[in-house]
Scaffold this motif. Structure first.
Motif, PDB file in Angstrom:
ATOM      1  N   UNK A   1       0.824  -1.202   0.000  1.00  0.00           N
ATOM      2  CA  UNK A   1       0.000   0.000   0.000  1.00  0.00           C
ATOM      3  C   UNK A   1       0.860   1.254   0.000  1.00  0.00           C
ATOM      4  N   UNK A   2       2.041   1.150   0.616  1.00  0.00           N
ATOM      5  CA  UNK A   2       2.875   2.332   0.812  1.00  0.00           C
ATOM      6  C   UNK A   2       3.879   2.537  -0.313  1.00  0.00           C
ATOM      7  N   UNK A   3       4.186   1.479  -1.046  1.00  0.00           N
ATOM      8  CA  UNK A   3       5.148   1.584  -2.133  1.00  0.00           C
ATOM      9  C   UNK A   3       4.592   0.923  -3.388  1.00  0.00           C
ATOM     10  N   UNK A   4       3.482   1.438  -3.915  1.00  0.00           N
ATOM     11  CA  UNK A   4       2.940   0.835  -5.138  1.00  0.00           C
ATOM     12  C   UNK A   4       3.951   0.923  -6.272  1.00  0.00           C
ATOM     13  N   UNK A   5       4.070  -0.161  -6.973  1.00  0.00           N
ATOM     14  CA  UNK A   5       5.043  -0.230  -8.059  1.00  0.00           C
ATOM     15  C   UNK A   5       6.322  -0.896  -7.649  1.00  0.00           C
ATOM     16  N   UNK A   6       6.621  -0.916  -6.344  1.00  0.00           N
ATOM     17  CA  UNK A   6       7.761  -1.692  -5.871  1.00  0.00           C
ATOM     18  C   UNK A   6       7.366  -3.158  -5.805  1.00  0.00           C
ATOM     19  N   UNK A   7       6.246  -3.404  -5.155  1.00  0.00           N
ATOM     20  CA  UNK A   7       5.623  -4.729  -5.196  1.00  0.00           C
ATOM     21  C   UNK A   7       4.287  -4.564  -5.898  1.00  0.00           C
ATOM     22  N   UNK A   8       4.139  -5.187  -7.067  1.00  0.00           N
ATOM     23  CA  UNK A   8       2.859  -5.095  -7.759  1.00  0.00           C
ATOM     24  C   UNK A   8       1.840  -6.002  -7.092  1.00  0.00           C
ATOM     25  N   UNK A   9       0.585  -5.603  -7.167  1.00  0.00           N
ATOM     26  CA  UNK A   9      -0.489  -6.342  -6.502  1.00  0.00           C
ATOM     27  C   UNK A   9      -0.867  -7.605  -7.267  1.00  0.00           C
ATOM     28  N   UNK A  10      -1.241  -8.637  -6.509  1.00  0.00           N
ATOM     29  CA  UNK A  10      -1.884  -9.837  -7.039  1.00  0.00           C
ATOM     30  C   UNK A  10      -3.072 -10.145  -6.136  1.00  0.00           C
TER      31      UNK A  10
END
Length: 743
Positions: free
Chosen positions: A433-442
């Motif tokens: 939630x805090x670093x979108x794009x660092x860990x992409x959502x699945x």
């Protein structure tokens, strides 16, 4: 200077600074009961505040309701512990020994107190028994856990007295306690190096360290796999904290990952605080405390003829299915009995234990919600029989969505967007939630399985990369989907993170799904556990196996799915070589190859001993009807190199023959070199179950290296099958065995 993890003022000698002993020119040891604590080499000068337990701030029992402290018979407090259930407490084994290594049983456990002096608060319980881990030695620092059993149960109706879940090997593989995770240690120990003991419960945040980092710090010790290190600048455990909990975030709660054990110094960040790694001890803890659970805890039971076991309990939620109680292993003859809401008897129970010996199983297909009581009765002397209990909590698979290639949405196949179908719940398995794009959502879409409604999709497995290595789909043995299933890439970005694929197809009404779905678990927000919606934890339902498809330190967080290993396998034929190199084609294909979708496994082949033999197999697709290439009819062999000839009969005929209607194909046999091996087979023509179910094979190649059975991944047969040796004569040929449905 270095301090042991010692007790509060007036505590017994087993957990205080007892004596100083010069052990070398480089180090000192403090004998603290059984737990010798090594002093570090003389440190460089450091600021005084860096040697206090920085972050050791006051906390409350409301935030740590699982924490207890121990008292001796004189009412003096020492050590801490964690509540596992109403009667069981986990603490450090060295808390059970004085400074001379003499065993001493703690007298009281006190729960529910923030302040040790507030005697009007909390619950005090007498200790009935203490069980140190069997391999623990007062002369060493490892294997430092023990269990306390209370004479009367704790009352969990108050919010200040609650149990805590313990970390498992699944949590370990999910990186719940990976280096870098922030953990919390708590206790009533000293507030600084040489300072006073605290009357108020205090907590400090520590960062979990790798064992290699701990080993580099403690050059005079051997850091073992059952230990866990944690440190932070100027923070750490100190005298009086022994046996206390180290916890990490776990969904909306916390999980116990460590038991406070030993340290060099208080808050000296060069020397991490050391804890017993709870996940390493979980099988012993669970078996000893006799807690049955959906994960299939296995207590070990020994009984005399006519004797009943302890009463076990299992809480079963609404919607569960295939409630199973199972006995296995050991010697003798015993029976398992279970009953809803009351202790079972031989006359009143829900089980019908028919088989002889200890291989007994009772399954309730659609159990009622509630508490089941379980007992084992010895029909004859029984030694080391294992009891397993659990249930299915299957889910309807409702599809997935994710982000690939720098943030491009791969939408849910049914909704075409980042939403679940109506009635399905979304669970975020990866992302920040805090670093979108660092860990992409699945995201995963699920709902509880109900008998009166059809799922939207059928799940067909997953594949991905763990530590950069391909983890194939267990249903195809490769990076592909089963026939008829569609692949969907839900994660992956070139040169950034690894790909993850999921397989699905629209569910055909009034058909059974090919592959039962047991949910998924992952990690979000820099390592926080995203629990499996099927279990509410980083675990699989009973009978399911976890399989990782993502995970690379500093690259990808862990994503795992739960699948149920097939109980039946499709037979796709075999091929081999006879008469010194003449190839014998697979009768299913007419070539030395497997049918499409089948995996090839080499079972024999050692130069100068035997020619290669190959097996074709795959998991059975329960909803695919007439899909198996061949029907398997057993095997038989004969070795003419011996005098007299040694023959191994086909267990389905009792002789050197095939069942009626089955053809025999010689797939191995060269004069003077190897034995003759015959395969019985016929074309698959019926949609009814095979006459002789196939459970796989195993063999030996390249001078005796075992090749595991593809249906189990080991030198074993699936449940309900028996191994039948066809080859394996010392000095002549290597072993080949197949798994027969006949005993």
């Amino acid at each position: 200077m270095s301090f042991p993890i010692a007790p509060l003022p007036g505590a017994p000698a087993r957990d205080i600074v007892c004596r100083w002993v010069i052990t070398s020119l480089m180090s000192l040891l403090v004998a603290c009961g059984s737990q010798a604590v090594e002093h570090a080499p003389p440190p460089e000068p450091i600021s005084s505040n860096a040697r206090e337990i920085v972050g050791g701030v006051n906390t409350t029992i409301d935030d740590n309701p699982w924490q207890v402290f121990l008292k001796d018979a004189q009412g003096r407090a020492f050590c801490s512990g964690s509540i596992l259930d109403e009667r069981w407490i986990l603490t450090a084994a060295h808390c059970l020994y004085d400074d001379d290594g003499n065993y001493e049983l703690p007298y009281l456990v006190v729960a529910g107190r923030t302040h040790q002096s507030e005697t009007s608060q909390g619950q005090a319980r007498l200790v009935y028994d203490a069980i140190p881990y069997p391999a623990y030695s007062p002369l060493r620092k490892d294997k430092d856990v023990a269990l306390l059993y209370l004479t009367t149960p704790l009352d969990f109706s108050t919010p200040t007295v609650k149990p805590i879940s313990i970390a498992t090997d699944v949590d370990e593989s999910s990186r719940v306690m990976a280096p870098g995770v922030v953990a919390r240690a708590a206790g009533w120990g000293r507030v600084s190096d040489g300072g006073i003991f605290s009357d108020t419960l205090r907590a400090a945040d520590l960062i979990i360290q790798s064992n290699s980092a701990a080993q580099a710090a403690y050059t005079h010790d051997i850091i073992t796999t059952d230990q866990l290190a944690a440190a932070s600048l100027g923070k750490g455990i100190c005298s009086g904290d022994s046996g206390g909990p180290l916890t990490v975030p776990y969904g909306d709660s916390r999980v116990l990952v460590g038991v406070t054990s030993w340290a060099a110094g208080c808050g000296d960040s060069r020397y991490p605080s050391m804890f017993a790694r709870v996940s390493w001890f979980e099988p012993w803890i669970t078996a000893t405390t006799r807690i049955l659970s959906p994960e299939g805890t296995r207590p070990v039971i020994s009984l005399s003829t006519g004797q009943w076991s302890h009463t076990y309990t299992l809480s079963v939620p609404a919607g569960a299915s295939h409630l199973t109680f199972e006995l296995s292993e050991g010697t003798g003859n015993s029976a398992v009995y279970a009953r809803l809401g009351a202790v079972p008897t031989q006359a009143v129970n829900h089980c019908d234990p028919q088989p002889s010996g200890n291989a007994k199983k009772c399954t309730v297909a659609t159990p009622y919600a509630g508490t089941y009581y379980v007992k084992v009765f010895a029909l004859s002397n029984t030694v080391n029989v294992r009891l397993k209990a659990g249930y299915h909590t299957p889910l309807d698979f409702g599809g997935m969505w994710g982000y690939v290639d720098g943030g491009r949405l791969v939408p849910h196949p049914g909704t075409g967007s980042d939403t679940c179908p109506v009635g399905y719940k979304p669970t975020r398995l990866l992302g920040s939630e805090h670093e979108p794009g660092v860990d992409w959502d699945v995201f995963l879409c699920t709902r509880p399985r109900k008998a009166d409604r059809e799922p939207l999709y059928d799940f067909g497995g997953m594949w991905g990369y763990v530590l950069g290595t391909l983890i194939p789909n267990p249903y195809t043995f490769q990076n592909s989907c089963p026939t008829g299933y569609t692949e969907q890439r839900v994660l992956g970005e070139f040169n950034v993170d690894y790909d993850v694929y999921v397989c699905y197809k629209l569910h055909e009404p009034r058909t059974a799904s090919d592959f039962p779905f047991g949910g998924m678990m992952g990690q979000v927000n820099n390592g926080k556990v995203a629990p499996n919606p099927a279990t509410g934890a980083a675990s699989c339902p009973f009978g399911f196996v976890n399989r990782p498809v993502s995970g690379y330190p500093s690259v990808d967080w862990t994503l795992q799915f739960c699948y149920e290993p097939p109980t039946r396998w499709d037979f796709g034929g075999m091929w081999g070589f006879v008469d010194h190199g003449v190839s014998v084609p697979n009768p299913a294909t007419g070539f030395t190859s497997c049918p499409l979708g089948y995996k090839s496994t080499q079972l024999l082949g050692t130069p100068g001993v035997d020619w290669p033999v190959f097996l074709c197999s795959r998991p059975a697709l329960t909803g695919s009807g007439n899909s198996q290439a061949l029907d398997f009819g057993g095997m038989y062999s004969r070795n003419k190199r011996t005098a007299p000839t040694i023959e191994k009969p086909n267990p389905y005929t009792g002789g050197q023959s095939c069942p009626p209607g089955y053809a025999a194909t010689r797939i191995l046999g060269s004069a003077g070199l190897d034995a003759e091996l015959f395969l019985c087979h016929k074309l698959r023509m019926s949609k009814s179950p095979p006459e002789y179910p196939f459970g796989g094979m195993w063999g030996q190649v390249n001078g005796g290296t075992y090749v595991p059975n593809p249906s189990t991944g080991a030198i074993s047969c699936p449940s309900g099958y028996t191994a039948k040796d066809m080859l394996g004569i010392s000095g002549l040929d290597y072993q080949l065995a197949f798994c027969s449905a006949m005993n």
